[in-house]
Design a protein around this motif. Sequence first.
Motif, PDB file in Angstrom:
ATOM      1  N   LYS A  53      15.220  67.362  55.355  1.00 39.93           N
ATOM      2  CA  LYS A  53      16.381  66.667  55.918  1.00 39.93           C
ATOM      3  C   LYS A  53      17.665  67.140  55.246  1.00 39.93           C
ATOM      4  N   HIS A  54      17.614  67.314  53.928  1.00 37.08           N
ATOM      5  CA  HIS A  54      18.776  67.810  53.192  1.00 37.08           C
ATOM      6  C   HIS A  54      19.134  69.227  53.658  1.00 37.08           C
ATOM      7  N   HIS A  55      18.121  70.052  53.876  1.00 36.22           N
ATOM      8  CA  HIS A  55      18.335  71.412  54.368  1.00 36.22           C
ATOM      9  C   HIS A  55      19.103  71.404  55.701  1.00 36.22           C
ATOM     10  N   ILE A  56      18.723  70.537  56.607  1.00 34.80           N
ATOM     11  CA  ILE A  56      19.396  70.462  57.910  1.00 34.80           C
ATOM     12  C   ILE A  56      20.846  69.999  57.722  1.00 34.80           C
ATOM     13  N   ARG A  57      21.087  69.035  56.831  1.00 35.71           N
ATOM     14  CA  ARG A  57      22.466  68.596  56.554  1.00 35.71           C
ATOM     15  C   ARG A  57      23.304  69.734  55.960  1.00 35.71           C
ATOM     16  N   LEU A  59      22.785  72.950  56.459  1.00 31.17           N
ATOM     17  CA  LEU A  59      23.046  73.887  57.555  1.00 31.17           C
ATOM     18  C   LEU A  59      24.278  73.452  58.343  1.00 31.17           C
ATOM     19  N   ARG A  60      24.338  72.160  58.646  1.00 36.86           N
ATOM     20  CA  ARG A  60      25.454  71.622  59.432  1.00 36.86           C
ATOM     21  C   ARG A  60      26.790  71.871  58.731  1.00 36.86           C
ATOM     22  N   GLN A  61      26.791  71.863  57.405  1.00 37.29           N
ATOM     23  CA  GLN A  61      28.026  72.090  56.652  1.00 37.29           C
ATOM     24  C   GLN A  61      28.471  73.544  56.693  1.00 37.29           C
ATOM     25  N   GLU A  62      27.527  74.477  56.703  1.00 38.94           N
ATOM     26  CA  GLU A  62      27.862  75.895  56.597  1.00 38.94           C
ATOM     27  C   GLU A  62      27.808  76.681  57.903  1.00 38.94           C
ATOM     28  N   VAL A  63      27.102  76.148  58.882  1.00 44.85           N
ATOM     29  CA  VAL A  63      26.823  76.919  60.091  1.00 44.85           C
ATOM     30  C   VAL A  63      27.552  76.325  61.293  1.00 44.85           C
ATOM     31  N   GLN A  64      28.198  77.196  62.042  1.00 46.59           N
ATOM     32  CA  GLN A  64      28.869  76.792  63.278  1.00 46.59           C
ATOM     33  C   GLN A  64      27.854  76.600  64.405  1.00 46.59           C
ATOM     34  N   SER A  65      26.958  77.589  64.541  1.00 49.47           N
ATOM     35  CA  SER A  65      25.956  77.487  65.609  1.00 49.47           C
ATOM     36  C   SER A  65      24.715  78.302  65.266  1.00 49.47           C
ATOM     37  N   ILE A  66      23.614  77.868  65.828  1.00 50.43           N
ATOM     38  CA  ILE A  66      22.327  78.552  65.712  1.00 50.43           C
ATOM     39  C   ILE A  66      21.767  78.707  67.115  1.00 50.43           C
ATOM     40  N   GLN A  67      21.342  79.904  67.417  1.00 48.30           N
ATOM     41  CA  GLN A  67      20.651  80.163  68.675  1.00 48.30           C
ATOM     42  C   GLN A  67      19.296  80.773  68.339  1.00 48.30           C
ATOM     43  N   ILE A  68      18.291  80.392  69.085  1.00 49.48           N
ATOM     44  CA  ILE A  68      16.940  80.900  68.851  1.00 49.48           C
ATOM     45  C   ILE A  68      16.485  81.646  70.090  1.00 49.48           C
ATOM     46  N   SER A  69      15.968  82.851  69.866  1.00 50.46           N
ATOM     47  CA  SER A  69      15.447  83.643  70.975  1.00 50.46           C
ATOM     48  C   SER A  69      14.210  82.959  71.545  1.00 50.46           C
ATOM     49  N   PRO A  70      13.858  83.296  72.764  1.00 51.50           N
ATOM     50  CA  PRO A  70      12.539  82.855  73.233  1.00 51.50           C
ATOM     51  C   PRO A  70      11.493  83.391  72.245  1.00 51.50           C
ATOM     52  N   PHE A  71      10.413  82.649  72.078  1.00 46.28           N
ATOM     53  CA  PHE A  71       9.383  83.077  71.138  1.00 46.28           C
ATOM     54  C   PHE A  71       8.801  84.407  71.602  1.00 46.28           C
ATOM     55  N   THR A  72       8.848  85.412  70.724  1.00 45.77           N
ATOM     56  CA  THR A  72       8.270  86.711  71.078  1.00 45.77           C
ATOM     57  C   THR A  72       6.759  86.689  70.928  1.00 45.77           C
ATOM     58  N   HIS A  73       6.258  85.771  70.112  1.00 50.80           N
ATOM     59  CA  HIS A  73       4.818  85.544  69.980  1.00 50.80           C
ATOM     60  C   HIS A  73       4.587  84.036  69.910  1.00 50.80           C
ATOM     61  N   TYR A  74       3.588  83.585  70.609  1.00 48.11           N
ATOM     62  CA  TYR A  74       3.154  82.198  70.520  1.00 48.11           C
ATOM     63  C   TYR A  74       1.641  82.202  70.640  1.00 48.11           C
ATOM     64  N   VAL A  75       0.980  81.860  69.540  1.00 52.26           N
ATOM     65  CA  VAL A  75      -0.475  81.804  69.508  1.00 52.26           C
ATOM     66  C   VAL A  75      -0.841  80.389  69.092  1.00 52.26           C
ATOM     67  N   TYR A  76      -1.758  79.779  69.825  1.00 57.23           N
ATOM     68  CA  TYR A  76      -2.147  78.404  69.536  1.00 57.23           C
ATOM     69  C   TYR A  76      -3.652  78.313  69.379  1.00 57.23           C
ATOM     70  N   ASP A  77      -4.077  77.748  68.265  1.00 56.19           N
ATOM     71  CA  ASP A  77      -5.496  77.504  68.012  1.00 56.19           C
ATOM     72  C   ASP A  77      -5.733  76.018  68.257  1.00 56.19           C
ATOM     73  N   GLU A  78      -6.237  75.703  69.427  1.00 60.44           N
ATOM     74  CA  GLU A  78      -6.396  74.294  69.803  1.00 60.44           C
ATOM     75  C   GLU A  78      -7.353  73.527  68.891  1.00 60.44           C
TER      76      GLU A  78
END
Length: 137
Positions: A53-57, A59-78
Amino acid sequence: MTRQLSKSEALTLLNAMYRDVVIGMDDTCIDRYFVPEYVQVTDGVRSDLAQFKHHIRMLRQEVQSIQISPFTHYVYDEPLQTATLRYTVDVAKKDRKRGQVELIAIFELDGDKIRRCYELSCPLDHQTEFKEIASLS
């Protein structure tokens, strides 16, 4: 016993978490996505839910914006309820510096919440000042 998520349900959960918590940099909704005993290890550094939670706070102080690419890999072990993702984060800091960080993340799910996350980050374009973005505290 907690309900197990299907591959598509896990992807929906992770996309919502990234939208709200990471891109939105909103620490107030973290409890919706993470168990109280949450543990994250990023580049060998361990943190608990309060530290996340502190990390996210921070980030908000130092970062204007964050964008995330679509996942280039997604593997799920059900059976194990683990999701492995690879993606790129575009970061625009408030000091107008921009950079990209590639991440590989392995999530352990517990029902409809995240129990653990193991991340490796690598700044692209050799911009080492963006290395700390994934573990800013």
